[in-house]
Design a protein around this motif. Sequence first.
Motif, PDB file in Angstrom:
ATOM      1  N   ALA A  16       0.835  -1.199   0.000  1.00  0.00           N
ATOM      2  CA  ALA A  16       0.000   0.000   0.000  1.00  0.00           C
ATOM      3  C   ALA A  16       0.873   1.253   0.000  1.00  0.00           C
ATOM      4  CB  ALA A  16      -0.909   0.009   1.230  1.00  0.00           C
ATOM      5  N   GLU A  17       0.361   2.304  -0.616  1.00  0.00           N
ATOM      6  CA  GLU A  17       1.098   3.560  -0.679  1.00  0.00           C
ATOM      7  C   GLU A  17       1.207   4.194   0.706  1.00  0.00           C
ATOM      8  OE1 GLU A  17      -0.386   6.289  -3.528  1.00  0.00           O
ATOM      9  OE2 GLU A  17      -0.292   4.872  -5.202  1.00  0.00           O
ATOM     10  N   THR A  18       2.369   4.735   0.982  1.00  0.00           N
ATOM     11  CA  THR A  18       2.604   5.406   2.263  1.00  0.00           C
ATOM     12  C   THR A  18       3.729   6.408   2.098  1.00  0.00           C
ATOM     13  OG1 THR A  18       3.375   5.095   4.554  1.00  0.00           O
ATOM     14  CG2 THR A  18       4.098   3.477   2.933  1.00  0.00           C
ATOM     15  N   SER A  19       3.677   7.480   2.883  1.00  0.00           N
ATOM     16  CA  SER A  19       4.765   8.459   2.845  1.00  0.00           C
ATOM     17  C   SER A  19       5.887   8.084   3.818  1.00  0.00           C
ATOM     18  CB  SER A  19       4.230   9.850   3.222  1.00  0.00           C
ATOM     19  OG  SER A  19       3.847   9.892   4.594  1.00  0.00           O
ATOM     20  N   PHE A  20       5.684   7.020   4.600  1.00  0.00           N
ATOM     21  CA  PHE A  20       6.659   6.637   5.615  1.00  0.00           C
ATOM     22  C   PHE A  20       7.979   6.206   4.989  1.00  0.00           C
ATOM     23  CE2 PHE A  20       8.708   3.203   8.024  1.00  0.00           C
ATOM     24  CZ  PHE A  20       9.084   3.929   9.147  1.00  0.00           C
ATOM     25  N   LYS A  21       9.065   6.772   5.522  1.00  0.00           N
ATOM     26  CA  LYS A  21      10.422   6.406   5.130  1.00  0.00           C
ATOM     27  C   LYS A  21      11.228   6.148   6.405  1.00  0.00           C
ATOM     28  CE  LYS A  21       9.788   7.206   0.701  1.00  0.00           C
ATOM     29  NZ  LYS A  21       9.744   6.102  -0.293  1.00  0.00           N
ATOM     30  N   PRO A  22      12.006   5.061   6.445  1.00  0.00           N
ATOM     31  CA  PRO A  22      12.769   4.751   7.658  1.00  0.00           C
ATOM     32  C   PRO A  22      14.082   5.530   7.715  1.00  0.00           C
ATOM     33  CG  PRO A  22      13.145   3.053   6.044  1.00  0.00           C
ATOM     34  CD  PRO A  22      12.152   4.010   5.423  1.00  0.00           C
ATOM     35  N   ASN A  23      13.963   6.865   7.634  1.00  0.00           N
ATOM     36  CA  ASN A  23      15.166   7.685   7.661  1.00  0.00           C
ATOM     37  C   ASN A  23      15.192   8.559   8.911  1.00  0.00           C
ATOM     38  OD1 ASN A  23      13.377   9.838   7.098  1.00  0.00           O
ATOM     39  ND2 ASN A  23      13.732   9.681   4.896  1.00  0.00           N
ATOM     40  N   PHE A  24      16.293   9.234   9.111  1.00  0.00           N
ATOM     41  CA  PHE A  24      16.468  10.032  10.324  1.00  0.00           C
ATOM     42  C   PHE A  24      15.440  11.159  10.404  1.00  0.00           C
ATOM     43  CE2 PHE A  24      18.700  13.614  12.506  1.00  0.00           C
ATOM     44  CZ  PHE A  24      18.699  13.059  13.778  1.00  0.00           C
ATOM     45  N   GLU A  25      15.220  11.857   9.309  1.00  0.00           N
ATOM     46  CA  GLU A  25      14.280  12.975   9.308  1.00  0.00           C
ATOM     47  C   GLU A  25      12.882  12.539   9.740  1.00  0.00           C
ATOM     48  OE1 GLU A  25      12.474  16.348   6.213  1.00  0.00           O
ATOM     49  OE2 GLU A  25      13.827  14.785   5.487  1.00  0.00           O
ATOM     50  N   THR A  26      12.398  11.448   9.191  1.00  0.00           N
ATOM     51  CA  THR A  26      11.075  10.952   9.557  1.00  0.00           C
ATOM     52  C   THR A  26      11.040  10.510  11.010  1.00  0.00           C
ATOM     53  OG1 THR A  26      10.656  10.228   7.291  1.00  0.00           O
ATOM     54  CG2 THR A  26       9.295   9.257   9.005  1.00  0.00           C
ATOM     55  N   ASN A  27      12.100   9.840  11.456  1.00  0.00           N
ATOM     56  CA  ASN A  27      12.133   9.382  12.843  1.00  0.00           C
ATOM     57  C   ASN A  27      12.115  10.543  13.834  1.00  0.00           C
ATOM     58  OD1 ASN A  27      13.074   6.202  13.657  1.00  0.00           O
ATOM     59  ND2 ASN A  27      12.886   6.734  11.496  1.00  0.00           N
ATOM     60  N   VAL A  28      12.774  11.642  13.493  1.00  0.00           N
ATOM     61  CA  VAL A  28      12.746  12.819  14.365  1.00  0.00           C
ATOM     62  C   VAL A  28      11.330  13.384  14.447  1.00  0.00           C
ATOM     63  CG1 VAL A  28      13.571  15.176  14.686  1.00  0.00           C
ATOM     64  CG2 VAL A  28      15.170  13.370  14.022  1.00  0.00           C
ATOM     65  N   LYS A  29      10.642  13.473  13.320  1.00  0.00           N
ATOM     66  CA  LYS A  29       9.258  13.970  13.321  1.00  0.00           C
ATOM     67  C   LYS A  29       8.366  13.106  14.209  1.00  0.00           C
ATOM     68  CE  LYS A  29       9.255  15.955   8.641  1.00  0.00           C
ATOM     69  NZ  LYS A  29       8.685  15.826   7.265  1.00  0.00           N
ATOM     70  N   ILE A  30       8.515  11.796  14.071  1.00  0.00           N
ATOM     71  CA  ILE A  30       7.707  10.869  14.867  1.00  0.00           C
ATOM     72  C   ILE A  30       8.008  11.036  16.353  1.00  0.00           C
ATOM     73  CG2 ILE A  30       7.264   8.445  15.349  1.00  0.00           C
ATOM     74  CD1 ILE A  30       7.933   7.900  12.374  1.00  0.00           C
ATOM     75  N   ALA A  31       9.302  11.096  16.686  1.00  0.00           N
ATOM     76  CA  ALA A  31       9.689  11.213  18.101  1.00  0.00           C
ATOM     77  C   ALA A  31       9.176  12.503  18.718  1.00  0.00           C
ATOM     78  CB  ALA A  31      11.210  11.130  18.234  1.00  0.00           C
ATOM     79  N   LYS A  32       9.202  13.611  17.971  1.00  0.00           N
ATOM     80  CA  LYS A  32       8.700  14.884  18.493  1.00  0.00           C
ATOM     81  C   LYS A  32       7.211  14.801  18.769  1.00  0.00           C
ATOM     82  CE  LYS A  32      12.602  17.253  18.228  1.00  0.00           C
ATOM     83  NZ  LYS A  32      13.308  17.733  19.440  1.00  0.00           N
TER      84      LYS A  32
END
Length: 387
Positions: free
Chosen positions: A38-54
């Motif tokens: 399925a389509e998703t904007s999720f990427k397992p990169n540092f930038e995305t992980n920082v957004k999630i953690a915040k």
Amino acid sequence: MSRFDVFREAGNPMFNDNQLKLGIFGPNVNNSCAMTLAETSFKPNFETNVKIAKMMEDAGYECIVPVARWRGFGGSSNFNGECMETYTWAAAMAAVTEKIYLFCTSHVPTMHPIVASKMLSTIDDISKGRIGLNTVTGWFPKEMDMFNGKKMEHDKGYQYATEWMEVVLKMWSEQFFDHKGEFFEIKDGWQEPKPTQSPRPVLISAGTSKKGRDFSARFTDFNFGYIESMEHSAEWTQYMKKLAWEEYKRELNTFTTSFVVCRPTEKEAREFYNYYVRDQGDWEAANIVCDMFGIESSSNSKEFLTKARENFIGGWGGWGLVGTPEQVADQMIKLSKTGVSGTLVSFLDYVEEMPYFNENVLPLLEQAGIRNPVKEEDLSKEAVFAG
């Protein structure tokens, strides 16, 4: 004062007053926990992980547990094939977060215990006491082939993990020691700095076999596991607490994992579930993983086997939280009543879906009294969980 009391007194979020603690699972791997195309904007990169953690820190979540992967499982998605290594991931995340508790997931055959203990102590300093360790024996044969030629037999894997953990604990607590065992020989073992947090980093493991549960009861603070029903959750929690106390005079908590599909209406939630699981699911990857875990059995019905695969596609075999905010909250309240300390949650798309969950489900958990509202001062206060 018990070990858990020391953790609580030090302000460790894994031992706070929330009856149901929350974390997320696998934001460092492609597809996270969903075996889907399925389509998703999720990427397992540092930038995305920082957004999630915040987002998590603002909402008061307790922890993040990454997945340790060295290669994908195959299938059309090559599920989890792209993965940020967890020690370096944790060090980077520690530098840009303030309150969330972070874990390193370590396949013990891939990392010498002296190296692991030193790196964890370093991250403990960077994070001001917010690092824990999730130990895994190394169960994926193709990964273990990359390191030492073959996967260890199950019970021997836990013998190795036991000695590995004994060395780590000595490195954290003793000044000089000699060790000669079946797997490691160490002369004048020594490490500085020691971990900053008190009494030590939080330890977790997901052992479900007899040997795995014994390892968890002997060494860890949380036994992670998958639940099959609310009754199973209560039985498992009671069993693990009893095992840890009767065999080792230790306290032990349990933690599970869930996948979330939360929408304004049940119809919308079910439609999206059908889309990413049944229509776009990577059934090839699910078959590979389920066969590896021995889920295929002539004693199980066709309906059971289909549901098991759907759960793996939906979120790595976790408990499905699918429905409206009220329905999802009701399931989480029931889960809390079984005695588990918390659940890791996963979403197909964390950045897109977590805000709705946080805004609509978390207030219902607060109203039910199983979570406390986030205090305004907590949003800007730098946390220090060191002893």
